[in-house]
Design an enzyme around this catalytic site. Structure first.
Site, mmCIF file in Angstrom:
data_model
loop_
_atom_site.group_PDB
_atom_site.id
_atom_site.type_symbol
_atom_site.label_atom_id
_atom_site.label_comp_id
_atom_site.label_asym_id
_atom_site.label_seq_id
_atom_site.Cartn_x
_atom_site.Cartn_y
_atom_site.Cartn_z
ATOM 1 N N TYR A 165 78.750 25.740 72.154
ATOM 2 C CA TYR A 165 77.892 26.346 73.188
ATOM 3 C C TYR A 165 78.459 27.640 73.757
ATOM 4 C CZ TYR A 165 80.267 23.338 76.855
ATOM 5 O OH TYR A 165 81.123 22.701 77.692
ATOM 6 N N GLU A 166 77.644 28.294 74.541
ATOM 7 C CA GLU A 166 77.989 29.618 75.091
ATOM 8 C C GLU A 166 78.247 30.626 73.961
ATOM 9 O OE1 GLU A 166 77.601 29.896 78.407
ATOM 10 O OE2 GLU A 166 77.859 32.045 78.074
#
Lengths: 590, 590
Positions: free
Chosen positions: B433-434
């Site tokens: 993620y990110e």
């Protein structure tokens, strides 16, 4: 739901173009022509894709349940197990005298790869049984063989291996389980064993536990250990099942993966057992089959990477996200992931690993056949050397590749319903059991390197050297021989470092053992790829086979040589830094 | 139950001996003397060890439940969240104007490492809130700030970030969620967002969703995207809570890890929202905080390795198995695992990584403070360059180290109740993620390298070069400067390769982007270790500090230089093989 496609063409290529198995003069090999192996592999592939794979994710989600001492396997496992039994798959390489088909272990391994890719947790029920079969076949009395082998070959009964205790894992000398001799020649077994795969379940009428325990008079440590056959139900003289034995499943472990397989705490409360093999020679009996068992775990490692890769590839072709930097390739709202170079890199990493790993494992299985069926001592020595590499390197890298495959899915890779997490979680165990990978490295450097005066490792170097020399003029091998030579030199330099420094202080060798195992693995896969490139080019030259398939093989091999063999230099540098950086701290300083 | 000990001494060493933070003339730094930071870190450590860590394993096992639209967090999370709020931990670096304490982001990061190590899933509730706070602080109107910031700073309300849709992950231009302008200046938001961490839960009175959506007139792709504030409960003018907004959690995802955090499918059915920042400039607004958000994820990666390492170390000291090759060290039935060189190697891998990673991350956080609080453009440029390395390298390696820690436990590492599996499973998400790590590599090579004419990467090389030159005569740095120089040269050669070949074909750069990110990471950790060794020696020379602690630092650094920096040569070789091996196959040939 994840897909699984049996890689029949890839397997056929290794069996016939690379290993040229019909040229092996071993019993069971004479029938293995292309048509025969294709038929077997196609059938096994069908069972894998249609029956086993659809139960993989549901098996993971349901797991096994222990209710009133009975273990329930996930829905559908019973039908699938029946299908596997009825197809004769469990007895493929078993002795015809006990209902087996006598086919090579190599073919058993090829088929096994498919079963493991499709459903690793499920396949363990028959995998463990095969191990018990082999141990009884090698060490049992005629009566024991007659009683147990037909039922184990057919998987009407299944088998287990009981080694570990809560305080005794790698160090089996610490074991406490006791065997008390009885007047009738049997023993009463008392103790607790943990991590017993398939220790209790509802897939078979009986479970035959092979149990390590200490019988009186054997001395300290591993010397006092013997191996016993402890059936869940005692077997009457006519072969029918008698009383329930005093062995029970006390608990199911909650594990990171292989949820479909029951990992049991087994309690032996004066259970009736019979000595298998010689008294106080239990370790030797248990480890007779070690090469096979460890090769089987190496196979699990890369087989999970095979199926994970197949799904990552399908997703990369299907999922539209972003635009190709080198120009748009589609009219859709975005291009498929596979256009992006970093996705391509990851897919090539996976593809070049799994195909190289398959060739390596099949070579190992072929050597085991040569050793068993031709009494080929060189093959036996070589596969003993390679076994810790197959087990340690292929499970480490196999796990890493399942992680890479999961990564291709982005956020969806982290969500269980997509199935990629399961491949990672299931692959993880292969690095641990059947001797954790650190133990494999220790076995390789501490025992196998020097075995028989270093004859086998010298034999290995000779194989590499001869290949390079014999193919020096082959233009198809440009980009293969130089990296292989360089990598092999690194491996020799590492072995030399151990020889020169390990005498003074064994820690100089042991501190580099893990890197050595990986270095060795890269050289083996490099050799495999050089051999595969040669075979592919030969087929192209002969105008045989699928041109695209063969060219793809060569391109994939070239990727491995250029992108993965450079790791050998790094491993050598680590090894040559010796024990000092590793051992410089006192335990208290950590 | 796993342990967690807050590494206060290690943090103090980085803050004061390495970064010498009291010399930074930035607002908020003047109070940061040793005693002050020690007090803060001790307190945060107590909360982490005594309140958060004990809820980690149970949070994993229970997970979150969705019942009638309400999400229940695991037992005890509510009390722990209250304790965190009451201690003022959520507002540590927030603006004093809105109830914050105005302390540096660096200190927030140090404390954050502890919270993440202790309970990553739990800490996400406040982590996401902090992101929403920052976005509103940077882009909100005075009214929006007054309405939301005090409640977000205190975590009476929590926040979320809504970017992803089922068909739009990395490629946000494909997004379909719509925002229709209303006469009163608000918008009605309609669409579905997925993977929304903390999207719904029972820990706060209100949830403030920041939602990317397309408002009319913005054009195609990411250009049409705006950012909206969509509260779960509308906020009345007096600050009290009004009507429930038309936003609901449709589903909780079953994930590989971070079970204690609710990952929601969020449905917006004409939910009332207010524009945050400029119309059609939503991407820019969302990504203002990108460096911080990504640094925070890099921190998660190594923070999981920190706690996994602590447990592996404790197990290695406690578990008796086998005998030391170099002679027995104990009178017990066996020696502790830590005597074995390969176990030691693994522990040193973990220790040298986590301590290097901490220094690297703290340096990044310090640069962010310099950039924000001193308007230091060089610091801003440098941290922009380093951010994808912090995020990508530290999460990849952090995950790898949790796997290594799990391996130390042997079979017990695979059993969930020991807690090692959770560290692996939780750490895994940080790679995804990110911005998945492949995207970090793309950002690094495709954008950051050439940013401002390559000024920042040249600045980085200058830092390394100056350090080597300035410390050439420091005998304590023997074994540090040479490997650092070599690694830095490899990095420069790789950058040069991209410049020379990327012009012709961008794929030559992109195919090596992932290796470049790792190569860069090793150089950064090498630089950190050289700086730490220098600082440790300086303290030893001055007769300050704990001698054993300081000597251990130097020995640990030497391990990293000798055992890990050799990886740079491998990465360079891969990079220099260019795009051809990576891109040689047609998609159909895979």
């Amino acid at each position: 739901m994840p897909i699984y496609n049996a890689p029949v063409a890839d397997m056929q290529f290794v069996l016939h173009d690379v290993l040229k198995i019909t040229e092996t003069p071993a019993p069971g090999y004479q029938d293995l022509d292309r048509a025969f192996t294709a038929a077997v592999l196609e059938e096994a592939g069908k069972l894998s894709s249609e029956v086993l794979a659809p139960l993989n994710l549901t098996g993971d989600m349901q797991g096994c349940r222990l209710e009133n001492g009975v273990v329930r396997t996930p829905d559908g496992f019973d039908r699938a197990f029946a299908a596997m039994r009825e197809g004769g798959w469990t007895a493929l390489d078993c002795d015809p005298e006990y209902g087996g088909q006598g086919l090579p272990y190599l073919l058993h391994s090829a088929v096994g790869e498919m079963f493991v890719s499709a459903n690793m947790a499920f396949n363990m029920y028959q995998g463990l049984t095969h191990g018990a079969y082999s141990a009884i076949h090698a060490h049992g009395t005629e009566e024991q063989k007659a009683t147990y082998l037909p039922k184990l070959a057919s998987c009407e009964w299944t088998g287990t291996m009981n080694l570990t205790e809560p305080h005794a894992g790698t160090d089996l000398g610490l074991m406490r389980t006791k065997a008390e001799p009885q007047a009738d020649g049997s023993y009463l077994i008392t103790g607790q064993k943990i991590f017993i795969s398939a220790g209790e379940h509802d897939l078979a009428d009986n479970i035959i536990h092979l149990v390590l325990a200490k019988a009186p008079g054997g001395g300290e440590g591993t010397k006092g250990i013997s191996l016993f056959i402890v059936p869940k139900f005692l077997v009457n003289e006519d072969g029918s099942l008698g009383d329930r034995n005093a062995v029970t499943c006390g608990k199911l472990e909650e594990k990171m993966g292989i949820h479909g397989n029951a990992t049991c705490v087994m309690n032996y409360d004066g259970a009736k057992g019979w000595l298998l093999g010689d008294l106080h020679k239990g370790m030797r009996a248990m480890f007779t089959m070690m090469n096979e068992a460890r090769l089987g775990v190496g196979l699990q490692g890369y087989a999970q990477a095979v199926v994970a890769y197949q799904n990552a590839l399908a997703y990369a072709k299907d999922r539209l996200q972003g635009r190709a930097v080198s120009g748009t390739t589609s009219n859709g709202p975005a291009d498929p992931l596979i256009v992006h170079p970093d996705i391509r890199r990851s897919l090539m990493d996976q593809k070049s690993f799994v195909e190289g790993a398959r060739a390596f494992t099949f070579w190992g299985a072929h050597l085991i056949d040569r050793s068993h069926r031709l009494n080929d001592a060189d093959a036996e020595g070589l596969v003993s050397l390679l076994t810790p590499v197959i087990k340690g390197f292929l499970t480490d890298k196999g796990f890493e590749m399942t992680v890479a495959a999961q990564q291709v899915y982005g956020g969806h890779g982290y969500i269980e319903e997509w199935g990629m997490s399961q491949f990672v979680r299931d692959a993880r165990i292969a690095m641990i059991y059947e001797g954790a990978n650190g133990i494999q490295a220790l076995d390789l450097v501490g025992r196998k390197l020097a075995q028989d005066g270093g004859r086998h490792v010298m034999g290995f170097f000779e194989i590499v050297k001869s290949f390079i020399k014999d193919n020096a003029d082959n233009p198809a091998l440009e980009g293969f021989l130089e990296p292989l030579k360089k990598a092999s030199k690194d491996l020799q330099a590492a072995a030399m470092f151990f020889m020169q420094n390990g005498m003074k202080n064994p820690n100089h060798a042991l501190a580099g053992s893990y890197d050595f195992m990986h270095l060795f693995g890269h050289v083996c896969l490099g050799l495999m790829w050089a051999q595969m490139a040669k075979a592919a080019q030969a087929a192209l030259d002969a105008g045989e086979g699928d041109v695209d398939f063969l060219r793809t093989k060569i391109a994939t091999g070239r990727y491995y040589m250029q992108r993965h063999l450079p790791a050998t230099g790094m491993h050598l540098a680590r090894i040559e830094s010796g024990a000092d950086p590793v051992m410089s701290l006192e335990a208290a300083d950590f």
